[in-house]
Design a protein around this motif. Structure first.
Motif, mmCIF file in Angstrom:
data_model
loop_
_atom_site.group_PDB
_atom_site.id
_atom_site.type_symbol
_atom_site.label_atom_id
_atom_site.label_comp_id
_atom_site.label_asym_id
_atom_site.label_seq_id
_atom_site.Cartn_x
_atom_site.Cartn_y
_atom_site.Cartn_z
ATOM 1 N N LYS A 71 48.910 13.194 -4.508
ATOM 2 C CA LYS A 71 49.876 14.277 -4.696
ATOM 3 C C LYS A 71 49.944 15.158 -3.445
ATOM 4 O O LYS A 71 51.029 15.529 -2.983
ATOM 5 N N GLU A 72 48.773 15.447 -2.877
ATOM 6 C CA GLU A 72 48.750 16.264 -1.659
ATOM 7 C C GLU A 72 49.460 15.564 -0.507
ATOM 8 O O GLU A 72 50.145 16.191 0.290
ATOM 9 N N LYS A 73 49.271 14.250 -0.421
ATOM 10 C CA LYS A 73 49.925 13.476 0.646
ATOM 11 C C LYS A 73 51.450 13.533 0.495
ATOM 12 O O LYS A 73 52.162 13.790 1.459
ATOM 13 N N VAL A 74 51.921 13.277 -0.739
ATOM 14 C CA VAL A 74 53.372 13.262 -0.960
ATOM 15 C C VAL A 74 53.953 14.646 -0.674
ATOM 16 O O VAL A 74 54.993 14.784 -0.030
ATOM 17 N N GLU A 75 53.243 15.694 -1.137
ATOM 18 C CA GLU A 75 53.727 17.060 -0.911
ATOM 19 C C GLU A 75 53.731 17.414 0.575
ATOM 20 O O GLU A 75 54.648 18.072 1.067
ATOM 21 N N ALA A 76 52.707 16.930 1.279
ATOM 22 C CA ALA A 76 52.627 17.217 2.718
ATOM 23 C C ALA A 76 53.795 16.555 3.442
ATOM 24 O O ALA A 76 54.420 17.149 4.322
ATOM 25 N N PHE A 77 54.101 15.321 3.062
ATOM 26 C CA PHE A 77 55.259 14.638 3.659
ATOM 27 C C PHE A 77 56.540 15.413 3.350
ATOM 28 O O PHE A 77 57.368 15.628 4.219
ATOM 29 N N ALA A 78 56.690 15.811 2.090
ATOM 30 C CA ALA A 78 57.901 16.525 1.679
ATOM 31 C C ALA A 78 58.040 17.821 2.486
ATOM 32 O O ALA A 78 59.114 18.138 2.978
ATOM 33 N N ASP A 79 56.934 18.553 2.645
ATOM 34 C CA ASP A 79 56.963 19.797 3.436
ATOM 35 C C ASP A 79 57.351 19.500 4.876
ATOM 36 O O ASP A 79 58.238 20.124 5.441
#
Ligand SMILES: [Fe+2]
Ligand SMILES: [Fe+2]
Length: 150
Positions: free
Chosen positions: A85-93
């Motif tokens: 989840k952190e990875k996906v959110e980091a990419f999205a950011d």
């Protein structure tokens, strides 16, 4: 690398989990085709946000299911969810704020992580849930089998 498409080998055998996995596959594939058609950062950013939402909802659903069933592997499984989840959110950011285009490498990373998680953590969970349902059914059937016949 081939695009991500659903096939039976990914099924963990629990209907609601498989349905959400399919949605996540769709979201990743949609992102991939947008990138292949040279979509701008705003569009890939929006598709990434969609993936963030689908991922967050799915992980919460799976974790609720694990808690309810008192799944012994919950802590480790939830920790792996958190990392993804952190990875996906980091990419999205990164891609929605910088205006940079998401690259193929980042997409492959997400896709591989998702497939790896489904083939390992989720498959184990699916097997465990199916066994539990079988055990419960057996336990319920037993008093009858022992019988009130006499
Ligand atoms: Fe999972
Ligand atoms: Fe999952």
């Amino acid at each position: 690398m081939a695009e991500l498409s659903w096939c039976d080998k990914y099924a963990v055998g629990v209907e609601s989990i498989d349905a959400e996995h399919k949605e996540m596959f769709d979201a990743v594939r949609e992102l991939g085709s947008a990138m292949a058609q040279n979509a701008d950062a705003a569009e890939t950013g929006a598709l990434l946000e969609k993936l963030v939402d689908a991922t967050g909802k799915h992980f919460a659903d799976e974790e609720a299911m694990m808690r309810e069933a008192k799944y012994p592997g919950l802590a480790l499984h939830a920790a792996n969810h958190q990392r993804l989840k952190e990875k996906v959110e980091a990419f999205a950011d990164r891609y929605s704020q910088s205006g940079a285009k998401m690259n193929q490498h980042a997409l492959n990373f997400l896709r591989d992580w998702l497939v790896y998680h489904i083939e390992n953590d989720d498959q184990r969970l699916g097997d465990w849930l199916k066994n539990r349902v079988r055990d419960l059914a057996r336990a319920q059937a037993q008093p009858q089998a022992a019988g009130h016949s006499g």
